[in-house]
Design a protein around this motif. Sequence first.
Motif: not given
Length: 73
Positions: A36-41
């Motif tokens: 989940d790239l949003a959670r990674r950011a």
Amino acid sequence: MALVIYTKPGCPYCQQARDYYNSKAIPFIDYDAQNDLARRAEMLSFSEGDPTVPCIVEDGKFKASGWGDPPRG
């Protein structure tokens, strides 16, 4: 207390963190920071760019990256 753990699938240190909080009956939210790239950011904003998981955030404040003594992840 709002506890968030950012993890990645298959990470043994992430599982150790989950097991610890579960054993203490401390509720937490587990976010997949790998897929989940949003959670990674979001995780990276808390950890000041440190990609180490698990990343633990308590009440909106960065607590730690990694697990164990010394922390690994």
